[in-house]
Design a protein around this motif. Structure first.
Motif: not given
Length: 465
Positions: A146-167
């Motif tokens: 969802l966050m990746l799909a919202r990234m505008p084409e003209n963004a110069q920087f992108g920061v994405f957090e990634m979590g998990m509960n299992a391998p």
């Protein structure tokens, strides 16, 4: 004129979708919540643990959505874009946004400090250019696409957090995000229930290396016992560059002379022959560590140190993660330190260290601790192990919430124990009634315990100045 997030043909091309009566020519926002729709929104009807978005398609369209992305055979009528599976369609949009992007992309994971480090990076990047960053803790199998799909084409920087509960949860997320830099904030005993050991936790976090772009860099906190495992994992994944940071000697970005009080922190950061003065308006050694990670990444992104340091000086604590509320009169406020979003042994000890430096405005120091969840068979032992940190915090009245907190209650003096409750619902009224202006209160627990409702009740009762 700002280009649209996606044109309708681009949506159909990315998702291999079929439009049914869609009048909109462009999409400018994407949502999975029919109650929260931005302008020209695409509502994506994913199936969650509690709700199925297909039950809310009509509501979303009635609330102004430009179109709804639905799984084939699940919803019919005008305004729909039919795809094989709506969640896979969202992932396809995320991949399409990433494929067209020229932004400098950073992925962040770790047992503690993910969201704060992500916010530190967002703060620094926004001082340098157009920045897109994950909101809240949208870091799972639907939050990241969802966050990746919202990234505008003209963004110069992108920061994405990634979590998990299992391998095998972070690996596909990282391969979707394809970061230029992968940050691992720390490794701590979190999610032991699903992973079994701290080594397994480290291996699961190291999955982020599999998505690194060729020539990418791993930025790794060195202040934990799993550093070598992470270094080995990075080498096995073919990571070209590895940078370490932390308080340990010999790291690439070393934190020296850390100073922290009840409201701020500072340190000298040594990098090669250069040294920098880092000052934060938030307290805690852990905050210095998170900010140093951001400083290291900023250097990789080509951002001048003075720009990054100036931006970090304005870094603020996030709601539920050290946010401070001063309620009532200015001369005798009730201070609430809201740490209600997350808890694990490392994070609780860090928060208690900060709380130990806080002086109430003439009242008492009150501590509310909720269960640390997903710790598996070691849960009671890990809860009891907080006793020394609790004593050192100077708390005069202690409320504990949750079944595992019984182990901590047994390890604390009766004189400071104000109450132990099975659930937050049973604790709220008792704790709120016990508080007074002039007190200093810290609330810390895993989000699933529900201590945020206590913070809301306190704010309602005492008012926010």
């Amino acid at each position: 004129m700002t280009p649209p997030l996606f044109t309708l043909p681009a949506v159909l091309d990315a998702t291999r979708g079929r439009a049914e009566g869609v009048a909109a020519e462009a999409i400018n926002s994407i949502s999975i919540d029919s109650r929260e729709l931005g302008p020209d929104a695409l509502f994506v009807a994913i199936k969650g643990d509690r709700f199925d978005g297909h039950d809310f398609v009509d509501t979303a369209l009635a609330n102004g959505a430009a179109a709804a992305l639905v799984s084939e055979g699940r919803s019919a009528g005008p305004g729909r874009i039919h795809v094989a599976d709506a969640l896979d369609g969202l992932r396809d949009l995320g991949r399409a946004a990433r494929a067209r992007s020229r932004a400098f992309i950073v992925g962040v994971t770790g047992s503690v400090g993910k969201t704060t480090t992500k916010e530190a990076l967002r703060t620094v990047f926004e001082a340098a250019g157009q920045t897109h960053a994950s909101i809240k803790s949208f870091n799972n199998h639907w939050g990241v696409p969802l966050m990746l799909a919202r990234m505008p084409e003209n963004a110069q920087f992108g920061v994405f957090e990634m979590g998990m509960n299992a391998p095998e949860e972070i690996r596909p997320l990282s391969r979707m995000v394809r970061p230029h830099v992968a940050v691992i904030t720390s490794i701590a005993p979190v999610h032991l229930e699903g992973l079994g050991s701290i080594e397994a936790i480290a291996r699961a976090k190291a999955e982020i290396f599999d998505g690194l772009e060729p020539g990418g860099t791993a930025v790794i906190n060195a202040d934990h016992g799993q550093l070598q495992l992470l270094l080995d994992a990075a080498a096995a994944a073919g990571v070209a560059n590895v940078i370490t940071f932390g308080f340990a000697r010999g790291v690439d970005w070393q934190i020296l002379d850390p100073q922290t009080d009840a409201s701020a922190s500072s340190a000298t950061i040594l990098h090669g022959e250069e040294s920098y003065k880092l000052g934060l308006a938030v307290p805690g050694r852990h905050m210095l560590s998170n900010a140093t990670a951001a400083l290291a990444v900023a250097h990789l992104a080509g951002i001048a140190p003075e720009v990054a340091l100036r931006a970090l000086a304005g870094l603020a604590a996030q709601p539920g993660r050290g946010e401070r509320l001063r309620l009532g009169p200015d001369d005798k406020p009730l201070l609430v330190v809201n740490e209600s979003y997350n808890a694990n042994p490392v994070a609780v000890v860090a928060a208690l260290s900060v709380f130990g430096q806080i002086e109430p405005a003439g009242g008492r120091k009150v501590l509310v601790l909720g269960d640390m969840l997903e710790l598996g068979p070691q849960a009671d032992q890990l809860h009891a192990g907080l006793a020394d940190a609790v004593r050192d915090s100077g708390a005069e009245r202690i409320y504990l919430v949750g079944p595992h907190m019984a182990a901590l209650a047994a390890a604390l003096p009766d004189a400071v124990m104000a109450g132990h409750f099975p659930s937050a619902a049973e604790a709220v009224n008792v704790i709120v009634d016990d508080l007074a202006y002039g007190d200093a209160l810290m609330v810390k627990g895993s989000n699933g315990v529900g201590l945020s409702r206590l913070v809301s009740a306190i704010t309602t009762r005492f008012g926010q100045s």
